[in-house]
Design a protein around this motif. Structure first.
Motif, short mmCIF file in Angstrom:
data_model
loop_
_atom_site.label_atom_id
_atom_site.label_comp_id
_atom_site.label_asym_id
_atom_site.label_seq_id
_atom_site.Cartn_x
_atom_site.Cartn_y
_atom_site.Cartn_z
N GLY A 107 -3.46 -9.64 5.52
CA GLY A 107 -3.72 -8.75 4.40
C GLY A 107 -2.93 -9.20 3.19
N SER A 108 -2.97 -8.39 2.15
CA SER A 108 -2.25 -8.71 0.92
C SER A 108 -0.79 -8.27 1.02
CB SER A 108 -2.91 -7.98 -0.26
OG SER A 108 -2.74 -6.57 -0.13
N HIS B 16 -0.77 -4.59 0.81
CA HIS B 16 -1.18 -4.10 2.12
C HIS B 16 0.02 -4.05 3.06
CE1 HIS B 16 -2.96 -4.89 6.23
NE2 HIS B 16 -3.78 -3.93 5.85
#
Length: 588
Positions: free
Chosen positions: A498-499, A502
């Protein structure tokens, strides 16, 4: 306020009985050893000092000074590929960075000044290298063996909680090329640079086109007689649009220092842009496609050489390997005194490099920009209560809990462990979140009668399964050779699924159901003698909960996040990357 504390000399089996004599949440003394005084280790020292009492901390550092990789790496052109104003702690800006991409000396000064400003050196023992950590079954915690590099002796220390902040890009290694020990010229590694070596007018060989090699070439090219650079595979090289190199003017630096909110707004805009790039790493998104088109155009224009374009522009997606701005690199490849040799080096000879084209390339100086051991396997034994060594557990594949913990290794926490957001966006923001999570675990250890805490094996298995499934949708899964994974077709072990944003949201709260918790005696001994902590403080309001309106902080996760991320305060959309493309919602 007269604290009741559980002293450090109370044995685990009597901890519960001792707690009954004091109020609820009486803080036990906790002894912490941290390995490494780089960015992560210094942050942990800062946050412990700021937020905790009744603790002792020692940070063992193998180098002669703090700052980790920024103390060690001082090769020509060494810099960070993250914009400098955002390669700082969120709460600790630096007003006078020289440029968007600052050199390693400036970055070293930032972390060294941070340590000096907050008196963190008092926790650090330099020239002390940890050689092993072994669980003590009688006392609990770890017996840690440390080599005093100055006296060449080994000492032993003990801790309740062991934190590994030794870093991932720290254990440099020579390339695995036969004959490297036979070379009779000057042999250098970028991570072990010798400042006394003069390259002026000499014929220099450069192995590698990763971040270090990309920084070295344009820096040495104008000064050497010739550079023969050995490249075995293509890589994407280009500044992200909107984050090109820029030297700050005196006026810009003055404005940063004197005009209210000028610097914080600049930093926020850069951070929003960095956080807006995650779509680059997802296959089939507009952001990835547009970025690849931009990079391909930029590389073709700067190389303007069909032979090099064919070999150096990848056929795999942008972002499979770590992106690098590559300031001046592509332009240097086409200079008259630069020769590009594409392919494998079969052997290193007394004179230079013997390549798979059958030619030997003699050089006066051979620079190995060949990176680090990034297996995540600890460099020393870390042995848990059942005799399991983390070196063995992670021999084939490193599997962590959310990048910070390992199964069967209790009271052991890791900065930037496997599957942390190292290349997903802003990295120092993620390190801060890891530190806060660790401190929440340490706080619970200190204020409850906990003896051990470790992530459950089944929780890690579920996390790895989710991670592997997610990675199939990303460019990191492409068959490129990258330190993000052990082999081109192997699992992605270095990156978070994810980021960075995130990850920050995922780590805001401790999921205790994922942790194996064991107690010293009765788990409710922390309730103590019936008195509250508030009653110990004569200056506190003993009726603090009586008020004339409901001003409680949000309880639900959604409302709490809206308060934290200041939802509704930003008018322009934050979901735009510096490429100018809207971020795509991934179809997973």
């Amino acid at each position: 306020m007269a604290d009741f504390i559980v002293p450090s000399n109370v044995r685990p089996e009597t901890d519960a009985q001792h707690r009954i004599q004091g109020p609820i949440h009486a803080p036990r003394h906790v002894r912490i050893i941290c390995i490494g005084a780089g960015a992560s280790g210094l942050l942990m020292a800062y946050k412990l000092q700021r937020h905790f009492s009744n603790f002792s901390l020692v940070v063992y550092e193998k180098n002669t000074d703090v700052s980790g990789t920024w103390f060690e790496n001082r090769y020509p052109g060494c810099a960070c590929d993250v914009p400098s104003h955002n390669y700082t702690w969120s709460f600790e800006p630096k007003l006078d960075w020289s440029a968007v991409y600052a050199g390693s000396k400036e970055i070293f000064n930032y972390f060294n000044d941070f340590a000096r400003k907050y008196s963190l050196h008092k926790y650090v023992k330099t020239q002390h290298q940890v050689s092993g950590a072994f669980w003590n079954k009688e006392k609990g915690g770890y017996d840690v063996h440390i080599k005093d590099l100055a006296s060449n002796t080994t000492i032993s220390d003990h801790c309740d909680v062991l934190i590994n902040a030794s870093g991932i890009l720290n254990n440099w290694q020579w390339p695995a090329i036969p004959g490297i020990d036979k070379y009779k010229g000057v042999l250098l590694h970028t991570a072990n640079w010798d400042d006394k070596i003069d390259l002026a007018g000499r014929h220099v060989g450069l192995i590698g086109n990763g971040s270090s090699g990309i920084q070295v070439l344009p820096t040495i090219q104008p000064h050497v007689g010739k550079v023969t650079t050995f490249i075995r595979e293509p890589t994407w090289v280009s500044p992200v649009q909107g984050l090109e190199q820029h030297v700050f003017t005196d006026k810009e630096r003055l404005d940063f220092a004197t005009k209210p909110n000028t610097l914080v707004e600049y930093r926020k805009n850069v951070e929003r842009g960095l956080n807006g790039q995650f779509g680059i790493f997802l296959k089939g998104t507009t952001t990835n496609n547009d970025t690849e088109t931009y990079f391909r155009q930029q590389m073709s224009e700067k190389l303007s050489n069909p032979y090099l374009e064919e070999r150096l522009i990848p056929n795999w997606h942008v972002g499979c390997r770590r992106l690098t701005p590559g300031v001046g690199y592509l332009e240097s490849l086409v200079k008259e005194n630069v020769e590009v040799v594409y392919g494998e080096i079969n052997a290193i000879t007394e004179k230079g490099c013997l390549c798979d084209n059958g030619k030997e390339y003699p050089v006066d100086v051979l620079i190995c920009a060949t990176g680090f051991n990034t297996s995540f396997k600890p460099r020393f034994p870390v042995v848990g209560p059942d005799g399991k060594n983390l070196q063995d557990l992670w021999k084939d594949e490193a599997k962590s809990y959310l990048g910070i913990g390992a199964a069967d290794i209790p009271n052991y926490l890791i900065f930037l462990g496997p599957n942390s957001p190292i290349g997903n966006g802003p990295v120092l923001s993620a390190i801060e979140q890891q530190a806060d999570y660790m401190l929440k675990m340490i706080d619970r250890f200190q204020t409850h009668n906990i003896s051990t805490f470790s992530p459950k094996a089944e929780a890690i298995a579920d996390f790895i399964a989710h991670k592997d499934q997610f990675m199939e949708k990303t460019v990191w899964h492409d068959p490129c050779r990258s330190w993000y994974k052990g082999r081109p077709d192997g699992p992605v072990t270095a990156l978070w699924p994810g980021s960075t944003l995130h990850y920050i949201e995922a780590m805001m709260e401790v999921r205790l159901d994922d942790w194996e918790i064991k107690y010293n005696g009765n788990r409710f001994a922390w309730l103590g003698n019936g008195y509250s902590q508030t009653e110990l403080d004569p200056t506190a309001d003993w009726a603090f909960y009586i008020r004339d309106k409901d001003d409680d902080e949000p309880i639900s996760r959604g409302r709490k996040l809206q308060l934290i991320n200041k939802s509704g305060t930003v008018q322009q959309t934050a979901a735009v990357s510096f490429t100018g493309a809207n971020i795509d919602a991934p179809k997973l």
